[in-house]
Write an enzyme that holds these catalytic residues in place. Structure first.
Site, PDB file in Angstrom:
ATOM      1  N   TRP A  64       0.821  -1.213   0.000  1.00 38.70           N
ATOM      2  CA  TRP A  64       0.000   0.000   0.000  1.00 38.70           C
ATOM      3  C   TRP A  64       0.859   1.269   0.000  1.00 38.70           C
ATOM      4  O   TRP A  64       0.540   2.241  -0.650  1.00 38.70           O
ATOM      5  CB  TRP A  64      -0.860   0.071   1.268  1.00 38.70           C
ATOM      6  N   TYR A  90       3.232  -7.777   2.688  1.00 38.31           N
ATOM      7  CA  TYR A  90       2.131  -8.715   2.936  1.00 38.31           C
ATOM      8  C   TYR A  90       2.158  -9.817   1.875  1.00 38.31           C
ATOM      9  O   TYR A  90       2.450  -9.550   0.703  1.00 38.31           O
ATOM     10  CB  TYR A  90       0.780  -8.006   2.878  1.00 38.31           C
ATOM     11  N   GLU A 167       3.456 -13.158  11.491  1.00 36.54           N
ATOM     12  CA  GLU A 167       2.604 -13.547  12.618  1.00 36.54           C
ATOM     13  C   GLU A 167       1.773 -14.775  12.285  1.00 36.54           C
ATOM     14  O   GLU A 167       0.642 -14.653  11.784  1.00 36.54           O
ATOM     15  CB  GLU A 167       1.674 -12.392  13.001  1.00 36.54           C
ATOM     16  N   GLU A 255       7.886  -6.082  15.893  1.00 36.34           N
ATOM     17  CA  GLU A 255       6.719  -5.219  15.647  1.00 36.34           C
ATOM     18  C   GLU A 255       6.081  -4.855  16.976  1.00 36.34           C
ATOM     19  O   GLU A 255       5.916  -5.705  17.844  1.00 36.34           O
ATOM     20  CB  GLU A 255       5.706  -5.951  14.753  1.00 36.34           C
ATOM     21  N   ALA A 261      -4.357  -3.727  19.655  1.00 37.90           N
ATOM     22  CA  ALA A 261      -3.820  -4.698  18.681  1.00 37.90           C
ATOM     23  C   ALA A 261      -4.360  -4.467  17.271  1.00 37.90           C
ATOM     24  O   ALA A 261      -3.773  -4.919  16.290  1.00 37.90           O
ATOM     25  CB  ALA A 261      -4.135  -6.111  19.127  1.00 37.90           C
ATOM     26  N   TRP A 289       5.556  -0.185  14.627  1.00 39.42           N
ATOM     27  CA  TRP A 289       4.615  -0.240  13.512  1.00 39.42           C
ATOM     28  C   TRP A 289       3.830   1.048  13.484  1.00 39.42           C
ATOM     29  O   TRP A 289       3.305   1.405  14.540  1.00 39.42           O
ATOM     30  CB  TRP A 289       3.677  -1.451  13.724  1.00 39.42           C
TER      31      TRP A 289
END
Ligand code: IDC
Length: 329
Positions: A64, A90, A167, A255, A261, A289
């Site tokens: 992005w 990602y 993650e 991170e 969260a 982050w």
């Protein structure tokens, strides 16, 4: 001939100070001073064997926010005390590497980021940002190809670290992650014997206790990821750190933020300070982050700031300012 020699001598004399200046400048950078990092016991250490903390900003997904991946911007961050950039790519989300994204383009953004960090003398983490794909084995084939390519391209760089699965979640077990990690570590080690490789842990990189009970054996320079968002994650999670270290686990906070969260909502600086007490006590490396201006509280740049370089401290959001202050110490 004589004239040519005199001319060359003059050039050599004149360019002497310039050359040594650039050497001095390079030597003053984080990578210039600390060189290739290694893991010694539970600690990340520099080339002299001294415990060293990486203080990082993570990009948002480069899928992005690729415009923030530029040398000027990284230079601005370096001046604020940041010595490491995490390039988050990602794998399965909008434009994800394994979900229809333009692979060649995403790789070119990573290349731009790695080279910008190299030029600035900063460390860089290449982050295979699994999230909605839950289990790293879901896209194993792509991961193998990707890390083969990356480790070949950057094998002679001394500033590159690999984070092989952001993650794992959705009930993915440590056994599953370990299976994946062993394969990817094998792929990277064929090209690069020494780079630091960071392995994600179960439950959104929180369960370092599971990794500590059954770590990856027979490999050097392996670290394990722990992530926290201070308005959600508190003492229970933090307490896993000393326990895991006692068992010999090298931990890297790749991170974090002081928001909830979700990456948005409440900011909890009180809890954030408690996290930083532990970070400093154990000299942990920590990455915040995320380096962008998206309208969510985790963004490190104010949403109203539209530029992608030429950053000053006043351009940082509340969380951005907080992190720069906390990471410095
Ligand atoms: C969030 C972003 C948000 C984006 C979302 C996509 O902040 O803008 O829409 O991802 O799913 C993580 C993840 C990280 C998350 C972040 C905040 O690694 O990708 O980013 N977070 O939710 N783990 C815990 C929190």
């Amino acid at each position: 001939m004589k004239k040519l020699l005199i001319f060359l001598l003059a050039v050599a004399i004149l360019s002497g100070p310039v050359l040594s200046d650039s050497v001095v400048i390079q030597a003053k950078t984080p990578v210039g001073q600390h060189g290739r990092l290694q893991v010694k016991g539970v600690n990340l250490v520099d080339r002299k064997g001294k415990t060293f903390r990486l203080k990082g900003f993570s990009t948002h997904g480069i899928n992005w926010f690729e415009d923030y991946v530029n040398q000027d911007a990284f230079h601005d961050l370096k001046k604020m005390g940041i010595n490491c950039i995490r390039l988050a790519m990602y794998t399965a989300d909008y434009n994800g590497y394994c979900s229809g994204g333009d692979k060649a383009h995403l790789e070119s953004v990573i290349d731009r980021g790695v080279k910008a960090c190299k030029a600035e003398g900063m460390y860089v983490i290449i982050d295979w940002h699994i999230l909605n794909d839950c289990n790293p084995n879901t896209n194993l084939k792509d991961a193998k190809k990707f890390f083969k390519k990356m480790s070949k391209k950057y094998k002679d760089y001394n500033n590159v670290l690999y984070e092989i699965c952001n993650e794992p979640n959705g009930g993915t077990s440590w056994a599953d992650i370990k299976k994946y990690a062993k394969k990817i570590i094998g792929v990277i080690r064929k090209n690069d014997k020494n780079a630091i490789i960071i392995v994600g842990t179960p439950n959104w990189s929180q369960r370092i206790d599971e990794a500590a009970n059954n770590p990856i054996k027979g490999q050097k320079n392996i670290m394990y990821a722990m992530h926290f968002y201070a308005a959600t994650h508190k003492t229970d999670l933090r307490n896993l750190i000393p326990a895991a270290r006692k068992k010999g686990l090298p931990i890297f906070i790749t991170e974090s933020n002081i928001t909830e969260a979700s990456g948005n909502g409440r900011i909890d600086t009180k809890e954030g300070k408690r996290w930083f007490k532990v970070i400093r006590k154990y000299k942990l490396s920590c990455v915040a982050w995320s380096f962008c201006n998206k309208d969510e509280t985790a963004s490190l740049i104010k949403p109203s700031v539209k530029k992608v370089k030429g950053f000053k401290k006043s351009n940082l959001s509340k969380t951005g300012k907080w992190y720069v202050k906390m990471l410095r110490k």
